[in-house]
Design an enzyme around this catalytic site. Structure first.
Site, PDB file in Angstrom:
ATOM      1  N   CYS A 279     -26.647   1.401   1.566  1.00  0.00           N
ATOM      2  CA  CYS A 279     -26.375   2.785   1.182  1.00  0.00           C
ATOM      3  C   CYS A 279     -27.208   3.688   2.086  1.00  0.00           C
ATOM      4  O   CYS A 279     -28.437   3.729   1.950  1.00  0.00           O
ATOM      5  CB  CYS A 279     -26.757   2.993  -0.298  1.00  0.00           C
ATOM      6  SG  CYS A 279     -26.277   4.620  -0.880  1.00  0.00           S
TER       7      CYS A 279
ATOM      8  N   LYS B   9     -20.905  -1.101  -5.143  1.00  0.00           N
ATOM      9  CA  LYS B   9     -19.524  -0.934  -4.659  1.00  0.00           C
ATOM     10  C   LYS B   9     -19.531   0.003  -3.447  1.00  0.00           C
ATOM     11  O   LYS B   9     -19.532   1.233  -3.603  1.00  0.00           O
ATOM     12  CB  LYS B   9     -18.642  -0.368  -5.784  1.00  0.00           C
ATOM     13  CG  LYS B   9     -18.452  -1.374  -6.925  1.00  0.00           C
ATOM     14  CD  LYS B   9     -17.492  -0.846  -7.966  1.00  0.00           C
ATOM     15  CE  LYS B   9     -17.366  -1.786  -9.155  1.00  0.00           C
ATOM     16  NZ  LYS B   9     -16.845  -3.107  -8.847  1.00  0.00           N
ATOM     17  N   THR B  10     -19.559  -0.595  -2.259  1.00  0.00           N
ATOM     18  CA  THR B  10     -19.622   0.186  -1.020  1.00  0.00           C
ATOM     19  C   THR B  10     -18.759  -0.466   0.055  1.00  0.00           C
ATOM     20  O   THR B  10     -18.444  -1.657  -0.010  1.00  0.00           O
ATOM     21  CB  THR B  10     -21.060   0.243  -0.458  1.00  0.00           C
ATOM     22  OG1 THR B  10     -21.512  -1.100  -0.225  1.00  0.00           O
ATOM     23  CG2 THR B  10     -22.025   0.931  -1.389  1.00  0.00           C
TER      24      THR B  10
ATOM     25  N   VAL C  67       1.845  -1.638  -6.481  1.00  0.00           N
ATOM     26  CA  VAL C  67       2.017  -2.811  -7.345  1.00  0.00           C
ATOM     27  C   VAL C  67       1.898  -2.330  -8.785  1.00  0.00           C
ATOM     28  O   VAL C  67       0.986  -1.566  -9.116  1.00  0.00           O
ATOM     29  CB  VAL C  67       0.955  -3.890  -7.027  1.00  0.00           C
ATOM     30  CG1 VAL C  67       0.887  -4.936  -8.131  1.00  0.00           C
ATOM     31  CG2 VAL C  67       1.263  -4.550  -5.689  1.00  0.00           C
TER      32      VAL C  67
ATOM     33  N   GLU D  39       0.861  -1.192   0.000  1.00  0.00           N
ATOM     34  CA  GLU D  39       0.000   0.000   0.000  1.00  0.00           C
ATOM     35  C   GLU D  39       0.893   1.236   0.000  1.00  0.00           C
ATOM     36  O   GLU D  39       1.681   1.426   0.923  1.00  0.00           O
ATOM     37  CB  GLU D  39      -0.904  -0.024   1.240  1.00  0.00           C
ATOM     38  CG  GLU D  39      -1.617   1.282   1.547  1.00  0.00           C
ATOM     39  CD  GLU D  39      -2.533   1.773   0.435  1.00  0.00           C
ATOM     40  OE1 GLU D  39      -3.514   1.085   0.115  1.00  0.00           O
ATOM     41  OE2 GLU D  39      -2.252   2.864  -0.138  1.00  0.00           O
TER      42      GLU D  39
ATOM     43  N   CYS E  92     -20.279   3.839  -4.247  1.00  0.00           N
ATOM     44  CA  CYS E  92     -21.414   4.497  -3.574  1.00  0.00           C
ATOM     45  C   CYS E  92     -22.319   5.246  -4.557  1.00  0.00           C
ATOM     46  O   CYS E  92     -22.256   6.473  -4.675  1.00  0.00           O
ATOM     47  CB  CYS E  92     -20.980   5.438  -2.462  1.00  0.00           C
ATOM     48  SG  CYS E  92     -22.399   5.886  -1.450  1.00  0.00           S
TER      49      CYS E  92
ATOM     50  N   GLN F 249     -13.993   7.078   3.534  1.00  0.00           N
ATOM     51  CA  GLN F 249     -14.546   7.904   2.457  1.00  0.00           C
ATOM     52  C   GLN F 249     -16.035   8.253   2.632  1.00  0.00           C
ATOM     53  O   GLN F 249     -16.474   9.312   2.177  1.00  0.00           O
ATOM     54  CB  GLN F 249     -14.320   7.223   1.104  1.00  0.00           C
ATOM     55  CG  GLN F 249     -12.842   6.966   0.796  1.00  0.00           C
ATOM     56  CD  GLN F 249     -12.640   6.018  -0.380  1.00  0.00           C
ATOM     57  OE1 GLN F 249     -13.355   6.049  -1.369  1.00  0.00           O
ATOM     58  NE2 GLN F 249     -11.632   5.150  -0.282  1.00  0.00           N
TER      59      GLN F 249
ATOM     60  N   ALA G  45     -19.925  -0.981   2.932  1.00  0.00           N
ATOM     61  CA  ALA G  45     -20.858  -1.903   3.593  1.00  0.00           C
ATOM     62  C   ALA G  45     -20.794  -3.286   2.949  1.00  0.00           C
ATOM     63  O   ALA G  45     -20.884  -4.314   3.644  1.00  0.00           O
ATOM     64  CB  ALA G  45     -22.277  -1.343   3.507  1.00  0.00           C
TER      65      ALA G  45
ATOM     66  N   ASP H 151     -14.050  -2.731  -4.310  1.00  0.00           N
ATOM     67  CA  ASP H 151     -14.386  -1.986  -5.530  1.00  0.00           C
ATOM     68  C   ASP H 151     -13.691  -2.496  -6.778  1.00  0.00           C
ATOM     69  O   ASP H 151     -14.188  -2.297  -7.890  1.00  0.00           O
ATOM     70  CB  ASP H 151     -14.041  -0.505  -5.343  1.00  0.00           C
ATOM     71  CG  ASP H 151     -14.901   0.182  -4.290  1.00  0.00           C
ATOM     72  OD1 ASP H 151     -15.864  -0.431  -3.814  1.00  0.00           O
ATOM     73  OD2 ASP H 151     -14.596   1.342  -3.955  1.00  0.00           O
TER      74      ASP H 151
HETATM   75  P1  FAD Z   1     -10.442   1.677  -1.126  1.00  0.00           P
HETATM   76  O1  FAD Z   1     -10.937   1.815   0.268  1.00  0.00           O
HETATM   77  O2  FAD Z   1     -10.581   2.849  -2.021  1.00  0.00           O
HETATM   78  O3  FAD Z   1      -8.913   1.223  -1.021  1.00  0.00           O
HETATM   79  C1  FAD Z   1      -8.112   0.893  -2.136  1.00  0.00           C
HETATM   80  C2  FAD Z   1      -6.655   0.964  -1.692  1.00  0.00           C
HETATM   81  O4  FAD Z   1      -5.816   0.404  -2.701  1.00  0.00           O
HETATM   82  C3  FAD Z   1      -6.183   2.405  -1.456  1.00  0.00           C
HETATM   83  O5  FAD Z   1      -5.623   2.540  -0.170  1.00  0.00           O
HETATM   84  C4  FAD Z   1      -5.143   2.616  -2.563  1.00  0.00           C
HETATM   85  O6  FAD Z   1      -4.085   3.485  -2.160  1.00  0.00           O
HETATM   86  C5  FAD Z   1      -4.653   1.188  -2.800  1.00  0.00           C
HETATM   87  N1  FAD Z   1      -4.057   1.014  -4.118  1.00  0.00           N
HETATM   88  C6  FAD Z   1      -4.488   1.515  -5.291  1.00  0.00           C
HETATM   89  N2  FAD Z   1      -3.650   1.162  -6.287  1.00  0.00           N
HETATM   90  C7  FAD Z   1      -2.670   0.398  -5.723  1.00  0.00           C
HETATM   91  C8  FAD Z   1      -1.521  -0.251  -6.234  1.00  0.00           C
HETATM   92  N3  FAD Z   1      -1.175  -0.167  -7.541  1.00  0.00           N
HETATM   93  N4  FAD Z   1      -0.750  -0.967  -5.367  1.00  0.00           N
HETATM   94  C9  FAD Z   1      -1.069  -1.059  -4.041  1.00  0.00           C
HETATM   95  N5  FAD Z   1      -2.146  -0.441  -3.516  1.00  0.00           N
HETATM   96  C10 FAD Z   1      -2.945   0.284  -4.345  1.00  0.00           C
HETATM   97  N6  FAD Z   1     -19.535   3.218   1.150  1.00  0.00           N
HETATM   98  C11 FAD Z   1     -20.491   2.897   2.053  1.00  0.00           C
HETATM   99  O7  FAD Z   1     -20.570   1.735   2.471  1.00  0.00           O
HETATM  100  N7  FAD Z   1     -21.390   3.810   2.527  1.00  0.00           N
HETATM  101  C12 FAD Z   1     -21.337   5.103   2.141  1.00  0.00           C
HETATM  102  O8  FAD Z   1     -22.132   5.926   2.611  1.00  0.00           O
HETATM  103  C13 FAD Z   1     -20.324   5.503   1.222  1.00  0.00           C
HETATM  104  N8  FAD Z   1     -20.240   6.777   0.809  1.00  0.00           N
HETATM  105  C14 FAD Z   1     -19.201   7.154  -0.020  1.00  0.00           C
HETATM  106  C15 FAD Z   1     -19.107   8.495  -0.380  1.00  0.00           C
HETATM  107  C16 FAD Z   1     -18.067   8.921  -1.184  1.00  0.00           C
HETATM  108  C17 FAD Z   1     -17.981  10.366  -1.568  1.00  0.00           C
HETATM  109  C18 FAD Z   1     -17.091   7.987  -1.622  1.00  0.00           C
HETATM  110  C19 FAD Z   1     -15.933   8.456  -2.473  1.00  0.00           C
HETATM  111  C20 FAD Z   1     -17.192   6.645  -1.286  1.00  0.00           C
HETATM  112  C21 FAD Z   1     -18.258   6.215  -0.483  1.00  0.00           C
HETATM  113  N9  FAD Z   1     -18.425   4.869  -0.137  1.00  0.00           N
HETATM  114  C22 FAD Z   1     -19.427   4.501   0.734  1.00  0.00           C
HETATM  115  C23 FAD Z   1     -17.648   3.812  -0.838  1.00  0.00           C
HETATM  116  C24 FAD Z   1     -16.518   3.183  -0.017  1.00  0.00           C
HETATM  117  O9  FAD Z   1     -15.645   4.172   0.495  1.00  0.00           O
HETATM  118  C25 FAD Z   1     -15.747   2.209  -0.919  1.00  0.00           C
HETATM  119  O10 FAD Z   1     -16.653   1.337  -1.542  1.00  0.00           O
HETATM  120  C26 FAD Z   1     -14.737   1.404  -0.127  1.00  0.00           C
HETATM  121  O11 FAD Z   1     -13.736   2.255   0.397  1.00  0.00           O
HETATM  122  C27 FAD Z   1     -14.118   0.302  -0.994  1.00  0.00           C
HETATM  123  O12 FAD Z   1     -13.047  -0.319  -0.354  1.00  0.00           O
HETATM  124  P2  FAD Z   1     -11.783  -0.842  -1.196  1.00  0.00           P
HETATM  125  O13 FAD Z   1     -10.824  -1.358  -0.184  1.00  0.00           O
HETATM  126  O14 FAD Z   1     -12.251  -1.703  -2.288  1.00  0.00           O
HETATM  127  O15 FAD Z   1     -11.172   0.463  -1.868  1.00  0.00           O
END
Ligand code: FAD
Length: 394
Positions: free
Chosen positions: A338, A303-304, A78, A35, A161, A43, A306, A295
């Protein structure tokens, strides 16, 4: 080359939740996580930051504070996958090998897919809650708005979201009323999708809210360009392909989104670019020692965070079973939720699974706006996130 029993790519919501659960299970201590970011963000809070309820600093913690102890943290990006030889490549040229790989790298924000957007964000009335850098300008615009055209967009791609593009619109509309500028303001939801929400039960409630608040919702309208200095936004009609120019005094943009490029370009991706996994076991369709969630996966759910809360325990259960050669019994049913913020102190808590099946937690009609669900969203869920989910306890 360093080798790890379990290697996780991404330390966001999904990566940290999975790492913590594995460490909690005490079944292996050889877990590494790649990371590059020094900060971890909750977020979902950015909706309320854009609405002026919280400061953006409230949404972040140092990555070092959420990284489970005992996990080897590579502060790298990565750059590529070699699943046939169980290796990943890092941006500094090093390679890591693994027994089991978990891909949790989130979604990519494609700001540059909208002509004129990258250079206009944060100026001339162009804002977005979709990044830590841009979110404070949303509240600047809302609180100082003196009237005119206020546009809120929803793109034609999958997004994280799907409720967020309209949540900020309801907060804006209420702010305009409180500040006495609503009567000279036109609030428009410009949505590339065909309806305001995918699940019929919540769609009906939201359509009533939009109509009762005098908001104009237009569908199949996709933002394709912004000429910020002229305060003009260009939309493409999704059916006819015709373009239409609209003046704005402020515009909240939800950018197009896609799988991260380094995933799209790898053999882990399916035809749509996302990591191609089984929708119930989260195991890769072609590489059995690869799993994915959150996501960046092709899971056909919303994609949340939750959804990640339900996926992480399933994935960990299945990789621990896979490790010992046992049958995988973890089963993800598509659950996502949501909290649709419909105003200050009001939330509709949508909860649903695969095929749009409504999966509500509380013994009341969750399609009604409630203060209790707002309190859950603003105060309860962030605590559950930092102290429960990220520690592998929910
Ligand atoms: P992320 O939490 O985005 O994490 C991905 C990680 O991968 C990051 O730390 C990034 O730095 C890392 N990464 C990227 N590329 C690389 C690489 N090449 N090598 C190594 N690491 C890398 N969800 C809800 O459940 N309820 C809500 O009310 C809600 N509201 C939202 C409102 C907004 C404005 C936004 C933007 C999002 C919201 N979400 C909500 C969505 C939620 O934040 C995401 O769905 C969630 O964070 C997804 O988790 P994730 O780990 O898949 O991705």
């Amino acid at each position: 080359m360093s080798h790890h029993e379990i290697l996780i790519v991404g330390g966001g919501t999904a990566g940290i939740s999975v790492a913590s659960r594995i460490m909690e299970s005490s079944s292996t201590s050889d877990v590494a996580l790649v990371e590059p970011a020094e900060m971890h963000y909750y977020q979902p809070l950015w909706t309320l930051v854009g609405g002026g309820v919280f400061d953006r600093e409230d949404s972040g913690r140092p990555m070092a504070d959420v990284m489970p102890s005992g996990v080897d943290w590579y502060r790298n990006r990565v750059s590529g996958f070699e699943p046939a030889s169980n290796q990943v490549e890092l941006d500094d040229g090093r390679k890591l090998s693994y027994d089991i790989l978990v891909v949790a790298a989130g979604i990519q924000l494609d700001w540059n897919k909208i002509e004129g957007l990258p250079e206009s964000l944060g100026t001339n009335g162009v804002c977005s809650n979709y990044s830590y850098d841009t979110v404070p300008y949303t509240w600047e615009l809302l609180k100082n708005f003196t009237g005119g055209e206020a546009l809120f967009t929803f793109p034609s791609t999958p997004i994280k979201c799907a409720g967020a593009p309209q949540k900020i619109m309801y907060l804006a509309e209420e702010t305009f009323r409180r500040n006495g500028v609503r009567s000279r303001t036109h609030v428009n939801y410009m949505c590339a999708a065909g309806a305001i929400f995918g699940i019929p039960k919540y769609r009906a409630a939201l359509e009533r809210i939009v109509s009762s608040r005098g908001i104009d919702a237009e569908f199949k309208k996709d933002l394709v360009a912004i000429r910020a200095s002229e305060k003009v936004a260009v939309f493409k009609d999704m059916d006819t392909g015709a373009t239409e120019e609209r003046n704005f005094d402020m515009i909240h943009v939800t950018p197009p989104q896609s799988a991260p490029d380094f995933i799209k370009q790898s053999s882990l991706a399916g035809t749509t670019g996302w990591v191609e996994v089984d929708k119930h076991t989260l195991q890769h369709e072609r590489f059995p020692n690869v799993f994915s969630l959150g996501d960046c996966s092709n899971l056909p759910c919303s994609k949340t965070g939750a959804a990640v809360r339900k996926q992480a325990p399933v994935l960990v259960e299945n990789i621990l079973a896979y490790r010992t050669g046992s049958a995988m019994s973890g089963h993800y049913d598509g659950y996502a939720s949501c909290p649709l913020v419909t105003g200050y102190g009001r939330v509709i808590l949508a909860e649903f699974g695969y095929e749009g099946k409504v999966m509500e937690t509380f013994p009341f009609d969750q399609a009604q706006e409630r203060y209790s669900m707002y309190a859950l969203k603003a105060y309860g869920l962030p605590q559950m996130y930092w102290h429960g989910m990220l520690r592998g306890r929910l």
